[in-house]
Design an enzyme around this catalytic site. Structure first.
Site, PDB file in Angstrom:
ATOM      1  N   ARG A   1      -5.334 -14.222  -9.139  1.00 35.99           N
ATOM      2  CA  ARG A   1      -4.649 -13.308  -8.210  1.00 35.99           C
ATOM      3  C   ARG A   1      -5.488 -13.113  -6.947  1.00 35.99           C
ATOM      4  O   ARG A   1      -4.958 -12.954  -5.845  1.00 35.99           O
ATOM      5  CB  ARG A   1      -4.353 -11.977  -8.900  1.00 35.99           C
ATOM      6  CG  ARG A   1      -3.243 -12.105  -9.939  1.00 35.99           C
ATOM      7  CD  ARG A   1      -3.126 -10.871 -10.803  1.00 35.99           C
ATOM      8  NE  ARG A   1      -2.526  -9.739 -10.127  1.00 35.99           N
ATOM      9  CZ  ARG A   1      -1.237  -9.416 -10.184  1.00 35.99           C
ATOM     10  NH1 ARG A   1      -0.402 -10.150 -10.885  1.00 35.99           N
ATOM     11  NH2 ARG A   1      -0.783  -8.361  -9.551  1.00 35.99           N
TER      12      ARG A   1
ATOM     13  N   ALA B   1      -6.296  -4.624  -6.236  1.00 34.89           N
ATOM     14  CA  ALA B   1      -5.657  -4.978  -4.970  1.00 34.89           C
ATOM     15  C   ALA B   1      -4.716  -6.177  -4.985  1.00 34.89           C
ATOM     16  O   ALA B   1      -3.816  -6.278  -4.162  1.00 34.89           O
ATOM     17  CB  ALA B   1      -6.735  -5.227  -3.927  1.00 34.89           C
ATOM     18  N   ALA B   2      -4.940  -7.132  -5.900  1.00 40.22           N
ATOM     19  CA  ALA B   2      -4.192  -8.394  -5.806  1.00 40.22           C
ATOM     20  C   ALA B   2      -2.754  -8.237  -6.287  1.00 40.22           C
ATOM     21  O   ALA B   2      -2.510  -7.444  -7.190  1.00 40.22           O
ATOM     22  CB  ALA B   2      -4.907  -9.452  -6.655  1.00 40.22           C
TER      23      ALA B   2
ATOM     24  N   CYS C   1       4.301   0.963 -10.765  1.00 38.64           N
ATOM     25  CA  CYS C   1       5.712   0.582 -10.782  1.00 38.64           C
ATOM     26  C   CYS C   1       6.227   0.760 -12.209  1.00 38.64           C
ATOM     27  O   CYS C   1       6.909  -0.098 -12.742  1.00 38.64           O
ATOM     28  CB  CYS C   1       5.933  -0.830 -10.251  1.00 38.64           C
ATOM     29  SG  CYS C   1       4.978  -2.084 -11.106  1.00 38.64           S
TER      30      CYS C   1
ATOM     31  N   LYS D   1      -0.286  -4.434  -0.505  1.00 38.70           N
ATOM     32  CA  LYS D   1      -0.667  -3.089  -0.037  1.00 38.70           C
ATOM     33  C   LYS D   1      -1.940  -3.176   0.798  1.00 38.70           C
ATOM     34  O   LYS D   1      -2.126  -2.417   1.743  1.00 38.70           O
ATOM     35  CB  LYS D   1      -0.831  -2.135  -1.225  1.00 38.70           C
ATOM     36  CG  LYS D   1       0.488  -1.923  -1.952  1.00 38.70           C
ATOM     37  CD  LYS D   1       0.401  -0.938  -3.089  1.00 38.70           C
ATOM     38  CE  LYS D   1       1.663  -0.944  -3.926  1.00 38.70           C
ATOM     39  NZ  LYS D   1       1.807  -2.136  -4.788  1.00 38.70           N
TER      40      LYS D   1
END
Ligand code: SAM
Length: 491
Positions: free
Chosen positions: A289, A261-262, A383, A266
């Site tokens: 993070r 998540a970090a 990404c 999002k």
């Protein structure tokens, strides 16, 4: 214009940074655009192999009048494609060198210890091939001598607008538009096309055409000191990175896992979609993070999110705590090869081993996520530009799970689709600076099938024990259709 010359012209246009693949093909004037698109994409896919073959066979030295782009197209079609079905004089020229090219290809296969042409595409030392960058829409670097600079994608950053996500936990789109208008910005309404986003300049801004809470400013716009940003009313987030939470389809009240998540952009988007109602379980292994994420979530006004510093692979899907988790957002660590903002030389080239390790991790973590018993829908995103981290991961995991999960078409009207690595890969979506004016990105949406959910034979024992659909699924965990809520805008 003949097919090969048209394809060579498109390749040359790509190298000169005159546009993306699609636009150059459509503007080529060639009547059979599909045929042209397929030939150019395939030539790009084999670009690094073709360059080595041309070198090895010394074709350009022997044929001084042959442009490198045309040589690549001809050699591609001769050795990997249709076998030069058309081509007139070019066909005759290429055929004169056929024996030498075939010998060079055979040597290359021996060197790489592979038997199939396709296996030559496996990454060698560096996997950021010209084809991949070009497909993603990177323009040539000013410093490269006419070709694509493989380490310097910076020029394309200027193609990507500044996207601003309105944080609906704290404000609404209309208020943010009014605020910017008062700051001297000119609101031009809702964009009608991606092309329109390119026309923005100065202090103009638009509402995005795809995402209802996204504003679009010219790429040079710096809003880091803007009060709306520092107070968490807006989030500076690339459009592609807004797709996973948007496409997850969770609604207020849902129980959702954000597995990797970090730093949490999002997650905060998910919280906004859930209106802070429901439960988000967010995990990340990296303590630094996680600390940043805590700050960002607080600034964004996110509540109802349990943030844990934990390896997601160690989270027990059978823990009753997660028995109502119907949606998972999985955005694991990846090569980041789609990011356009990095400066030259910031990263060492990605090795084949590293790519393999990433893909292995991504497969494991996706497999693990599918083990949550009430899971109905999952979004997998990266990404990365590499098929190994994208289509191949999804394909491998779906194969393991048999008929238990299926791919659903993510954002049908999105223009850029998954690469044809397997039948149905077009259900996935891709994003790129050239085609969608975003960072390079990949999204796949998986849904549990209603029937036939057998656990994969190759999964660990614990996975095979996962309840089948119907078993262990709480009444509230039936698939919830995403509310197609489009915010009406006063323009
Ligand atoms: N989704 C994030 C966002 O939008 O801000 C970005 C996530 S980033 C692509 C991938 C994250 O996965 C990194 O923060 C990394 O620390 C985390 N990660 C890597 N391995 C993990 C694991 N086994 N379990 C949980 N998190 C992991």
């Amino acid at each position: 214009m003949a097919l090969y010359s048209a394809a060579a012209a498109v390749l040359a246009g790509l190298e000169r940074g005159e546009g993306g693949l699609k636009s150059l093909v459509y503007n080529s004037g060639f009547p059979h655009v599909r045929q042209l698109y397929a030939l150019v994409s395939e030539t790009l896919r084999y670009a690094s192999v073709l360059e080595k073959l041309l070198d090895g066979a010394a074709l350009l030295q022997a044929e001084k009048k042959l442009a490198p782009q045309l040589a690549k197209v001809l050699v591609y079609d001769l050795l990997f494609g249709q076998g030069l079905k058309c081509g007139g004089r070019w066909k005759a020229l290429a055929r004169r060198h056929r024996a030498r090219l075939e010998a060079e290809l055979a040597r290359m296969k021996v060197r790489h210890k592979v038997s199939r042409n396709e296996d030559l595409l496996a990454p060698e030392k560096a996997v950021n091939t010209a084809g991949e960058w070009a497909r993603a829409g990177w323009a040539p670097c000013a410093g490269s001598s006419g070709g694509l600079c493989l380490t310097c994608p910076a020029p394309a950053a200027s193609q990507v607008p500044r996207y601003v996500r309105v944080n609906t936990l704290k404000t609404c789109v209309d208020d943010v538009i009014d605020f910017f208008k008062r700051q001297g910005y000119a609101y031009l309404g809702k964009a009608a096309s991606v092309e329109e986003l390119k026309t923005l300049s100065g202090k103009e801004f638009l509402l995005d055409l795809h995402l209802p809470e996204l504003l679009v400013f010219p790429s040079q716009t710096d809003l880091h000191d803007n009060l709306l940003y520092t107070s968490g009313h807006i989030i500076l987030q690339d459009k592609a990175s807004c797709l996973p939470a948007f496409l997850l389809g969770a609604v207020a009240g849902s129980h959702v896992i954000d597995a990797c998540a970090a730093p949490g952009n999002k997650t905060s988007h998910l919280a906004a979609i859930l209106k802070n109602k429901g439960q988000i379980f967010a995990f990340d292994v990296d303590p630094k993070r996680i600390a940043t994420m805590n700050t960002l979530l607080t600034r964004a006004g996110v509540t109802g999110c349990q943030l844990a510093q934990q390896d997601f692979l160690t989270v027990d899907p059978r823990d009753p705590k997660y028995s109502s988790v119907t949606h998972i957002l999985l955005d694991p660590s990846c090569s980041g090869s789609g990011m356009v903002t990095r400066g030259p030389g910031e990263e060492a080239p990605l090795s084949a081993e590293r790519l393999q390790a990433l893909a292995g991790f991504q497969r494991r973590v996706l497999n693990h996520a599918l083990r949550f018993p009430a899971l109905q829908r999952l979004v997998y995103s990266t990404c990365s530009l590499h098929q190994e981290e994208n289509e191949h991961v999804v394909q491998a995991v779906l194969q393991e799970w048999g008929s238990a999960f299926r791919l659903v078409t993510a954002f049908p009207s999105w223009p850029c689709r998954g690469l044809a690595a397997f039948s149905g890969a077009e259900s996935c979506l891709r994003a790129s600076p050239a085609e969608t004016l975003t960072h390079g990105f990949f999204v796949a949406v998986l849904e549990r099938c209603k029937e036939g959910a057998a656990a994969p034979s190759s999964l660990p024992a614990a996975a095979k024990e996962s309840p089948q659909p119907g078993e262990g699924t709480e009444p509230g965990a039936t698939p919830k259709k995403r509310k197609k809520k489009k915010q009406k805008m006063k323009e």
